[in-house]
Scaffold this motif. Sequence first.
Motif, PDB file in Angstrom:
ATOM      1  N   GLN A  14       1.920   4.381   1.714  1.00 31.44           N
ATOM      2  CA  GLN A  14       1.044   4.613   0.564  1.00 31.44           C
ATOM      3  C   GLN A  14      -0.210   3.750   0.661  1.00 31.44           C
ATOM      4  O   GLN A  14      -1.321   4.216   0.412  1.00 31.44           O
ATOM      5  CB  GLN A  14       1.771   4.291  -0.746  1.00 31.44           C
ATOM      6  N   GLN A  15      -0.028   2.496   1.023  1.00 34.55           N
ATOM      7  CA  GLN A  15      -1.155   1.578   1.138  1.00 34.55           C
ATOM      8  C   GLN A  15      -2.127   2.052   2.221  1.00 34.55           C
ATOM      9  O   GLN A  15      -3.350   2.052   2.012  1.00 34.55           O
ATOM     10  CB  GLN A  15      -0.629   0.187   1.455  1.00 34.55           C
ATOM     11  N   LEU A  18      -4.014   5.135   0.881  1.00 30.27           N
ATOM     12  CA  LEU A  18      -5.028   4.775  -0.112  1.00 30.27           C
ATOM     13  C   LEU A  18      -6.257   4.136   0.535  1.00 30.27           C
ATOM     14  O   LEU A  18      -7.399   4.435   0.168  1.00 30.27           O
ATOM     15  CB  LEU A  18      -4.439   3.838  -1.168  1.00 30.27           C
ATOM     16  N   VAL A  31      -3.388   7.146 -11.773  1.00 31.22           N
ATOM     17  CA  VAL A  31      -2.155   7.464 -11.069  1.00 31.22           C
ATOM     18  C   VAL A  31      -1.157   7.980 -12.088  1.00 31.22           C
ATOM     19  O   VAL A  31      -0.939   7.352 -13.118  1.00 31.22           O
ATOM     20  CB  VAL A  31      -1.569   6.215 -10.362  1.00 31.22           C
ATOM     21  N   TYR A  36      -2.385  11.370  -7.678  1.00 34.19           N
ATOM     22  CA  TYR A  36      -3.410  10.351  -7.577  1.00 34.19           C
ATOM     23  C   TYR A  36      -4.745  11.035  -7.836  1.00 34.19           C
ATOM     24  O   TYR A  36      -5.017  12.081  -7.268  1.00 34.19           O
ATOM     25  CB  TYR A  36      -3.429   9.734  -6.175  1.00 34.19           C
ATOM     26  N   TYR A  48      -7.127  -1.392  -1.083  1.00 38.78           N
ATOM     27  CA  TYR A  48      -5.926  -1.246  -1.903  1.00 38.78           C
ATOM     28  C   TYR A  48      -4.750  -1.965  -1.279  1.00 38.78           C
ATOM     29  O   TYR A  48      -4.595  -2.021  -0.064  1.00 38.78           O
ATOM     30  CB  TYR A  48      -5.593   0.244  -2.086  1.00 38.78           C
ATOM     31  N   GLU A  49      -3.923  -2.497  -2.155  1.00 42.15           N
ATOM     32  CA  GLU A  49      -2.673  -3.153  -1.783  1.00 42.15           C
ATOM     33  C   GLU A  49      -1.604  -2.568  -2.701  1.00 42.15           C
ATOM     34  O   GLU A  49      -1.835  -2.407  -3.904  1.00 42.15           O
ATOM     35  CB  GLU A  49      -2.806  -4.657  -2.016  1.00 42.15           C
ATOM     36  N   VAL A  50      -0.440  -2.235  -2.150  1.00 39.51           N
ATOM     37  CA  VAL A  50       0.670  -1.732  -2.955  1.00 39.51           C
ATOM     38  C   VAL A  50       1.741  -2.817  -2.978  1.00 39.51           C
ATOM     39  O   VAL A  50       2.162  -3.310  -1.935  1.00 39.51           O
ATOM     40  CB  VAL A  50       1.231  -0.413  -2.384  1.00 39.51           C
ATOM     41  N   LYS A  78       2.865   2.352 -10.791  1.00 38.85           N
ATOM     42  CA  LYS A  78       3.281   3.555 -10.064  1.00 38.85           C
ATOM     43  C   LYS A  78       4.790   3.568  -9.919  1.00 38.85           C
ATOM     44  O   LYS A  78       5.400   2.534  -9.709  1.00 38.85           O
ATOM     45  CB  LYS A  78       2.616   3.547  -8.677  1.00 38.85           C
ATOM     46  N   ILE A 114      -0.349  -0.626  -7.741  1.00 38.43           N
ATOM     47  CA  ILE A 114      -1.439  -0.393  -6.793  1.00 38.43           C
ATOM     48  C   ILE A 114      -2.577  -1.275  -7.267  1.00 38.43           C
ATOM     49  O   ILE A 114      -3.025  -1.175  -8.407  1.00 38.43           O
ATOM     50  CB  ILE A 114      -1.856   1.087  -6.774  1.00 38.43           C
ATOM     51  N   GLU A 116      -6.428  -2.743  -6.732  1.00 37.86           N
ATOM     52  CA  GLU A 116      -7.714  -2.411  -6.130  1.00 37.86           C
ATOM     53  C   GLU A 116      -8.645  -3.604  -6.226  1.00 37.86           C
ATOM     54  O   GLU A 116      -8.720  -4.262  -7.253  1.00 37.86           O
ATOM     55  CB  GLU A 116      -8.339  -1.232  -6.883  1.00 37.86           C
TER      56      GLU A 116
END
Length: 126
Positions: A14-15, A18, A31, A36, A48-50, A78, A114, A116
């Motif tokens: 996912q990261q 993104l 989200v 998304y 982005y970092e998840v 999320k 998530i 940003e």
Amino acid sequence: MRKYKFFSANIELQQKWLNAMAQDGWRLTEVKRAFYYFEKAAPGEFQYEVVFVADKSNRGYTDYVTFLEDKGYRVFPKNINLNYSVGKVRIRPWAKGSGMLSTFPGRYNKELLIVEKTNDGNPFEI
């Protein structure tokens, strides 16, 4: 505005996705469960970092979100797309203490964050 559907419990995937969207000039705006939403932005303007947060208590989660927002990051809760639930109660075996149960509308479907940040050339420091 663009809308994408993305299913994966894989946080790294996912990261990566993104950040690829950001490199192509798309900024995350919203989200929802499996969708998304993006708006046009300058390519590479955001990163982005998840982060997995389902193991945190409600207080720990709230404090962590506040900490991130105080650093100037935008945060989107999320779901992780895993569903161990009975009615409106979700059992989270990976959590500790009261964090093992999630009820609606509390932290139900908010196992990930998530995060940003504006791409300033520096890596994420969470």
